[in-house]
Enzyme design. Sequence first.
Site, PDB file in Angstrom:
ATOM      1  N   HIS A 124      -0.015 -10.492   2.269  1.00 14.78           N
ATOM      2  CA  HIS A 124      -1.256 -10.673   3.043  1.00 14.78           C
ATOM      3  C   HIS A 124      -1.801 -12.097   2.963  1.00 14.78           C
ATOM      4  O   HIS A 124      -2.613 -12.494   3.784  1.00 14.78           O
ATOM      5  CB  HIS A 124      -2.369  -9.786   2.457  1.00 14.78           C
ATOM      6  CG  HIS A 124      -2.126  -8.324   2.572  1.00 14.78           C
ATOM      7  ND1 HIS A 124      -1.741  -7.733   3.731  1.00 14.78           N
ATOM      8  CD2 HIS A 124      -2.266  -7.315   1.675  1.00 14.78           C
ATOM      9  CE1 HIS A 124      -1.630  -6.431   3.539  1.00 14.78           C
ATOM     10  NE2 HIS A 124      -1.932  -6.147   2.300  1.00 14.78           N
ATOM     11  N   SER A 178      -2.919   2.164   4.179  1.00 16.02           N
ATOM     12  CA  SER A 178      -2.157   1.123   4.885  1.00 16.02           C
ATOM     13  C   SER A 178      -2.725   0.986   6.299  1.00 16.02           C
ATOM     14  O   SER A 178      -2.619   1.897   7.118  1.00 16.02           O
ATOM     15  CB  SER A 178      -0.678   1.520   4.923  1.00 16.02           C
ATOM     16  OG  SER A 178      -0.037   0.862   5.989  1.00 16.02           O
ATOM     17  N   CYS A 229       1.927 -10.269  14.888  1.00 15.98           N
ATOM     18  CA  CYS A 229       3.313 -10.634  14.552  1.00 15.98           C
ATOM     19  C   CYS A 229       4.315  -9.801  15.357  1.00 15.98           C
ATOM     20  O   CYS A 229       4.010  -8.700  15.827  1.00 15.98           O
ATOM     21  CB  CYS A 229       3.561 -10.513  13.050  1.00 15.98           C
ATOM     22  SG  CYS A 229       3.754  -8.825  12.482  1.00 15.98           S
ATOM     23  N   ASN A 267      -1.810  -0.801   8.848  1.00 16.51           N
ATOM     24  CA  ASN A 267      -0.886  -0.744   9.995  1.00 16.51           C
ATOM     25  C   ASN A 267      -0.377   0.678  10.216  1.00 16.51           C
ATOM     26  O   ASN A 267      -0.106   1.074  11.349  1.00 16.51           O
ATOM     27  CB  ASN A 267       0.241  -1.777   9.841  1.00 16.51           C
ATOM     28  CG  ASN A 267       1.304  -1.340   8.876  1.00 16.51           C
ATOM     29  OD1 ASN A 267       2.246  -0.686   9.248  1.00 16.51           O
ATOM     30  ND2 ASN A 267       1.157  -1.696   7.600  1.00 16.51           N
ATOM     31  N   CYS A 275       3.454 -13.836   3.637  1.00 17.38           N
ATOM     32  CA  CYS A 275       4.381 -13.712   4.765  1.00 17.38           C
ATOM     33  C   CYS A 275       4.294 -14.980   5.613  1.00 17.38           C
ATOM     34  O   CYS A 275       3.192 -15.427   5.950  1.00 17.38           O
ATOM     35  CB  CYS A 275       4.018 -12.500   5.608  1.00 17.38           C
ATOM     36  SG  CYS A 275       4.990 -12.420   7.132  1.00 17.38           S
ATOM     37  N   HIS A 280     -10.377  -6.450   4.891  1.00 17.87           N
ATOM     38  CA  HIS A 280      -8.929  -6.347   4.660  1.00 17.87           C
ATOM     39  C   HIS A 280      -8.447  -7.647   4.006  1.00 17.87           C
ATOM     40  O   HIS A 280      -8.916  -8.740   4.365  1.00 17.87           O
ATOM     41  CB  HIS A 280      -8.208  -6.107   5.986  1.00 17.87           C
ATOM     42  CG  HIS A 280      -6.739  -5.867   5.834  1.00 17.87           C
ATOM     43  ND1 HIS A 280      -5.836  -6.894   5.649  1.00 17.87           N
ATOM     44  CD2 HIS A 280      -6.010  -4.724   5.801  1.00 17.87           C
ATOM     45  CE1 HIS A 280      -4.622  -6.385   5.530  1.00 17.87           C
ATOM     46  NE2 HIS A 280      -4.703  -5.062   5.610  1.00 17.87           N
ATOM     47  N   HIS A 312       0.846  -1.195   0.000  1.00 19.28           N
ATOM     48  CA  HIS A 312       0.000   0.000   0.000  1.00 19.28           C
ATOM     49  C   HIS A 312       0.879   1.242   0.000  1.00 19.28           C
ATOM     50  O   HIS A 312       0.911   1.996   0.970  1.00 19.28           O
ATOM     51  CB  HIS A 312      -0.942  -0.009   1.216  1.00 19.28           C
ATOM     52  CG  HIS A 312      -1.990  -1.072   1.118  1.00 19.28           C
ATOM     53  ND1 HIS A 312      -2.258  -1.959   2.114  1.00 19.28           N
ATOM     54  CD2 HIS A 312      -2.823  -1.394   0.102  1.00 19.28           C
ATOM     55  CE1 HIS A 312      -3.214  -2.787   1.725  1.00 19.28           C
ATOM     56  NE2 HIS A 312      -3.562  -2.474   0.510  1.00 19.28           N
ATOM     57  N   GLU A 354      -5.834  -9.529   4.258  1.00 18.81           N
ATOM     58  CA  GLU A 354      -5.349 -10.621   5.135  1.00 18.81           C
ATOM     59  C   GLU A 354      -6.528 -11.328   5.802  1.00 18.81           C
ATOM     60  O   GLU A 354      -6.560 -12.562   5.886  1.00 18.81           O
ATOM     61  CB  GLU A 354      -4.412 -10.049   6.207  1.00 18.81           C
ATOM     62  CG  GLU A 354      -3.893 -11.151   7.140  1.00 18.81           C
ATOM     63  CD  GLU A 354      -3.081 -10.607   8.321  1.00 18.81           C
ATOM     64  OE1 GLU A 354      -2.416  -9.563   8.185  1.00 18.81           O
ATOM     65  OE2 GLU A 354      -3.137 -11.239   9.395  1.00 18.81           O
ATOM     66  N   SER A 383       4.704  -0.771   4.998  1.00 17.78           N
ATOM     67  CA  SER A 383       4.809  -0.728   3.539  1.00 17.78           C
ATOM     68  C   SER A 383       5.454   0.582   3.060  1.00 17.78           C
ATOM     69  O   SER A 383       5.322   0.946   1.898  1.00 17.78           O
ATOM     70  CB  SER A 383       3.423  -0.909   2.910  1.00 17.78           C
ATOM     71  OG  SER A 383       2.502  -0.038   3.505  1.00 17.78           O
TER      72      SER A 383
END
Length: 276
Positions: free
Chosen positions: A73, A217, A189, A219, A95, A123, A41, A125, A260
Site C-alpha cells: 500500500h 480487503s 491499476c 478490493n 507496489c 485506507h 488482508h 494507501e 490478497s
Amino acid sequence: MKIILAKSAGFCWGVSRAVDKARGLADAGDGPIYTDGPLIHNEQLMARLRSEGILETDNPGDASKGTLLIRAHGISPERRLALTRHAACLVDATCPDVAKIQGKIRKHARTGYDIIIYGDEGHAEVIGLLGYAEGKGHVVNGRDDVEQLPQLDKVCLVSQSTQFPAAYSGIAELVKMRFPGAVVLDTICIATKRRQAELLEIAGQADVIVVVGGAHSANTVRLVELAKTKKPTIHIQTADDIDAGMLKDFRVAGLSAGASTPAFIIDEVMARLEKI
Ligand code: SF4
C-alpha cells in the site's frame, strides 16, 4: 457444479512481490522480520507468515534489531522518515503502481495543484498518498464530498489504485464541472481493471458468483459489490464458509478472488465447489 475460475483471481503482482520480499528476508535469516501493519488482508496467510517469522507491528521501535518492511500500500514520506529513524533496516515493498501515483501527486502538488484523491478515507494507501500532497490533499468518496470541497484554483484528481473505473469517471465529471480545467489522471491499476472486467465477463456465463477474500480487503468488497450488480453473489473468506445449501439452485458458479487471497485458499474453494 461447474466452476468458471477468473484468471485474475487472487494475488496481484504488487501483493505477490511484497509477500515474496518478506519471505526472502525471512529465509535469509536476517533477524526478525516485521511488517509495518498487516502485510495483506488475509488472516489465513498472516497466520502462515507469523509461523515463518514474519510479524506485523504498529510500533516501528520493535524493529530496532531487525528488518521492517513497508507493505504494498505504501506510506507517506513522514511515516517513511519515522520508520527510518527506528528500524535497523528498512525494506520498501511499495507496489510500483502505487509509487507511480505517489510520484504524480508530489509532482503536481509542487507545481501548485491541490490534489483530490478519490478513495476510501482511512485506507492505508490513501493515507500514504495524502502524505505526498504536501498539505494540499483532499479525499473524496462521492458527490457530496466533491460539492463540499473549498474553492480551489488548480486541481489534480487521482484515484486510489483499486477503485471502480466507472465510479471514478463519474467523480471526474463532477470534479471537472466544479473545477473547470482540472487535470484528471487515470491511476486505477491495470490489475484492478483486469480483475473487474473479467468478473463481469464470467458473470455473463454463470448463475452465481463466488468471491473469495478477506472481510477487510477493500478490493474484495468492491468485487462483491460489482458482482451483485450482475448475479446472485456469495462472499466467502475460506472454503469452510461454503454451505452446499446456499448453492443448490445454481449449476454454474463464477469464481473470483481479491488481490490478497492466496492461491492455496482459492484451490481449497475450487475443490469444495467441485464436490457440490
Ligand atoms: S492492486 Fe494494483 S496497485 Fe494495489 S498492490 Fe495490486 S497491482 Fe499494486
